[in-house]
Design an enzyme around this catalytic site. Structure first.
Site, PDB file in Angstrom:
ATOM      1  N   ASP A   1     -11.069   1.513  -2.814  1.00 42.26           N
ATOM      2  CA  ASP A   1     -11.133   1.228  -1.642  1.00 42.26           C
ATOM      3  C   ASP A   1     -12.532   1.347  -2.158  1.00 42.26           C
ATOM      4  OD1 ASP A   1      -9.187   0.639  -0.737  1.00 42.26           O
ATOM      5  OD2 ASP A   1      -9.174   2.751   0.672  1.00 42.26           O
TER       6      ASP A   1
ATOM      7  N   ASP B   1       0.845  -1.323  -0.326  1.00 40.35           N
ATOM      8  CA  ASP B   1       0.162   0.134   0.401  1.00 40.35           C
ATOM      9  C   ASP B   1       1.349   1.533  -0.214  1.00 40.35           C
ATOM     10  OD1 ASP B   1      -2.767   1.443  -0.308  1.00 40.35           O
ATOM     11  OD2 ASP B   1      -3.522   0.059   1.866  1.00 40.35           O
TER      12      ASP B   1
END
Length: 731
Positions: free
Chosen positions: A543, A474
């Site tokens: 997301d 990430d």
């Protein structure tokens, strides 16, 4: 040496100006496209043709080089120079801008030589250009992939001046068009709103798409675009240029329509705050610009790019992908060793291949209980996971699934032991109040010590825990407080050297642990480029896992990326949508789950198990087949897409009703890519237990010709309804 280069260039100039009929011509070709470059009478290199492939080689001799009429009626030497330098007689945006040792800001590049060689899948052409007054050399590289109709290009810049030169512009290439009209489709973005498509006409002047975020660079706009030539880009017809830059940092696309209506397209690194000091004999390599020119609309262009990516660019592009169960939406930071072991058993029960542990597993002095602390301290939180990662990989093995792990090694929380030890490793101002994005700072990847540390995070985890099969890597923050303690006076290097430092780490990981699959993630889809994807098997699109929003997000990303590269998870976002609809939307990409199975009733769980089994059985069709986008959510209240395998004997159709209007007119969905001479058995799959198919043609055998010309009635009036159809050729 400078004198030698000048003499050589002057000699070449004299040779090239002897006779127009002897002008050198360089043809860069795929099976469907020609890019023809020509050395003009003045010894410089110009684009003379870019378009559909010319069938007769003799016709190439008729191609000249573009010139413009000056205001006084004379002929200007301005033309479509392939790599135009600043300070020459061209009045528009250059590809290259250099300030030489003596302060002169001009660069005129002359043709020296070119060569070709075979590379995997294609032919590479290398063209050497030199300035006639300064020892500066630019090598243009082109790789043409004939079958896939894709070309990638980049440039190498080097010099032998006594002191460093300053680069203030360094595009990857320049492309030119002369058409009646141009229409740009761009892909805007934000957190949970990635790959939003919009189209506008390009008219006189410049349109610039750029990013200045450094890291998490594609948060607001993505590094790809479509230009419709003569008309807005269409799915199945018309000529379109589709281009993408392979760069994980700041990028800039400049589209300039000049005074006579010609368009130049200039892709490259964004030179914002990045005047680069290039040392003598150092080579500055620009990112690869990858493009295709389709005469059959964006659908064919996308298929070409997707096939090219699977064959040559995407890590393990021809291999399978792991289905998974992630814990984040289920537990967030609140878990322990037994909770995770139970989730691994759930993963096995669901039928997926792997359990992925997300954020919250590390830090002891500053345990990772939220996003305010712990980043940088990559050791297991002992009171949460007393057995360490080893116990988790053991539990995964006992459950019969693989184990994956979330990391964010390029970032640091100020509340961490790493920051206490090495505050100079973080990018931040020495004399201003620090601004924190998401309570964190970006580590300075231009610093070799930081590169060693970041690689060491991955290396140590894998050496100590060889059972780790997968990383979710990430990157949640752009670069803020933009100052490198390591570079000090050379801050113009930061944005570029930072990204190069990331690549050095990723290359080491790739070389030493090639079997470890990795997901590219950046607070969603803010990293989505083909340079990074050399090291990652897939990327996280967003997301936002609301299936309605995901339809638009996945439609947008599919313009440039294969389904194999696009991660899509079934979650609890939008509980108004059925588990079937949520799963069917995720199933058109690389399938994963991120929810607790205990929130499902018995029928929902059985459905998910069957859907996973169906996806795994059809993975080679969905992930490796040709994709055909059939019904656009931007043009209707529905969406449909189908995949066809290479032999044309297997296909999968996904159809989605988003929010249909009351009693709107519904049309059959006409499939594409089937063999018109084959007959296919129609079977609706992914049905809820006890629910029979409502598809009128379910179980019938129909010809590919019928299916492509008449179609199937798979759309309906119910909001958030889906239909998945498997088509199998019968003998």
């Amino acid at each position: 040496m400078k004198h030698t280069l000048i003499v050589a260039a002057a000699t070449l100039l004299a040779i090239n100006t002897t006779n127009a009929s002897e002008m050198k011509q360089i043809r860069i070709s795929t099976d469907r496209t020609d890019l023809v470059l020509k050395v003009a009478e003045n010894g410089r290199l110009y684009q003379s043709y870019f378009g559909e492939k010319l069938l007769n080689e003799a016709d190439l001799n008729q191609l000249g080089w573009s010139v413009h009429a000056a205001s006084d009626g004379s002929v200007s030497r301005r033309g479509w120079e392939v790599y135009s330098g600043s300070g020459n007689e061209d009045f528009f945006e250059p590809a290259l801008a250099i300030t030489h040792n003596d302060g002169n800001p001009s660069t005129w590049l002359y043709y020296v030589s070119h060569s070709t060689r075979e590379v995997e899948g294609g032919v590479q052409t290398d063209i050497v250009l030199r300035d006639d007054q300064y020892p500066v050399e630019v090598t243009l590289h082109y790789v043409a992939y004939p079958k896939e109709n894709v070309i990638k290009t980049w440039s190498d810049i080097r010099h032998e001046e006594k002191k460093p030169i300053l680069l203030s512009a360094y595009a990857s290439t320049m492309l030119y068009f002369s058409r009646p009209a141009y229409y740009l489709t761009e892909f805007s973005s934000d957190w949970a709103k990635e790959a939003q498509m919009s189209t506008l006409p390009l008219q006189f002047g410049k349109k610039v798409i750029d990013t200045k975020l450094g890291s998490r660079a594609a948060m607001h706009t993505h590094p790809f675009f479509i230009v419709g030539l003569d008309q807005p880009a269409q799915e199945r017809q018309g000529e379109v240029l589709m281009g993408t830059l392979a760069w994980t940092g700041n990028f800039r696309f400049t589209f300039e329509v000049d005074n006579v209506g010609n368009l130049r397209v200039i892709p490259g690194i964004n030179p914002y705050a990045s005047t680069y000091k290039l040392k003598r004999n150092e080579t500055f390599t620009t990112p690869e610009f990858i493009f295709t020119l389709s005469t059959e609309g964006t659908g064919q262009g996308s298929r070409d790019l997707q096939t090219w990516a699977r064959n040559y660019q995407l890590k393990d592009g021809k291999g399978p992908r792991l289905t998974l169960l992630n814990n984040w939406e289920n537990t967030a930071f609140d878990f322990d060793q037994e909770t995770l072991a139970e989730l691994m058993r759930e993963a096995k029960d669901l039928g997926v291949d792997m359990f992925l542990l997300d954020d919250g597993w590390f830090g002891n002095k500053y345990p990772r209980k939220d996003d305010k602390a712990g980043l940088g301290d990559w050791e297991v939180t002992h009171d949460k996971l007393p057995g360490g990662i080893g116990a988790l990989t053991d539990s995964a093995r006992e459950a019969g699934v693989k184990f994956g792990l979330w990391i964010e090694p390029e970032m640091v929380n100020p509340k961490s032991e790493l920051f206490e030890r090495h505050p100079e490793w973080a990018i931040h101002y020495p004399n201003r109040e620090t601004y924190y994005y998401r309570n964190q700072l970006v580590l300075d990847m231009s610093n070799p010590a930081v590169q060693e540390y970041v690689y060491g995070v991955v290396d140590q985890l894998l050496k100590e825990n060889p059972g780790i099969a997968y990383f979710k890597w990430d990157c949640n923050s752009p670069i803020t407080n933009i100052y490198s303690p390591y570079l000090k006076a050379d801050q113009g290097q930061l944005y570029i050297d930072h990204v190069r430092g990331i690549y050095r780490v990723l290359q080491r990981v790739h070389d030493n642990y090639p079997q470890v699959a990795m997901m590219l993630c950046s607070g969603g889809g803010a990293r989505c480029d083909y340079e990074a994807l050399k090291y990652f098997t897939e990327f996280w699109c967003s997301d936002n896992t609301d299936p309605v929003e995901r339809i638009y997000i996945q439609w947008g990303f599919s313009q440039f990326f294969p389904a194999k590269a696009m991660c899509a998870h079934v979650t609890s976002w939008n509980r108004k949508a059925s588990i079937k609809f949520r799963t069917d939307v995720a199933s058109m990409c690389k399938l994963g789950f991120d929810l607790g199975l205990k929130e499902l009733n018995a029928d929902e769980l059985l459905y998910c198990q069957q859907a996973v089994a169906n996806w795994k059985r059809l993975q080679s069709v969905i992930l490796d087949g040709d994709q055909y986008r059939l019904v656009s959510p931007y043009e209707s209240n529905h969406m449909a897409v189908n995949y066809v395998n290479a032999d044309g004997d297997k296909a999968v159709l996904f159809a989605y009703d988003i929010y249909p209007r009351y009693q709107e007119k519904l049309l059959p969905v006409k499939l594409q890519g089937l063999d018109p001479h084959k007959f296919y058995r129609i079977e609706e799959i992914n049905l809820m237990p006890g629910v029979a198919s409502a598809l009128p043609t379910n179980g019938k055998v129909l010809s590919g010709d019928y299916l492509m010309k008449v179609g199937l009635d798979v759309l309906g009036f119910t909001p958030m309804q889906s239909c998945v159809v498997e088509l199998t050729a019968v003998k």
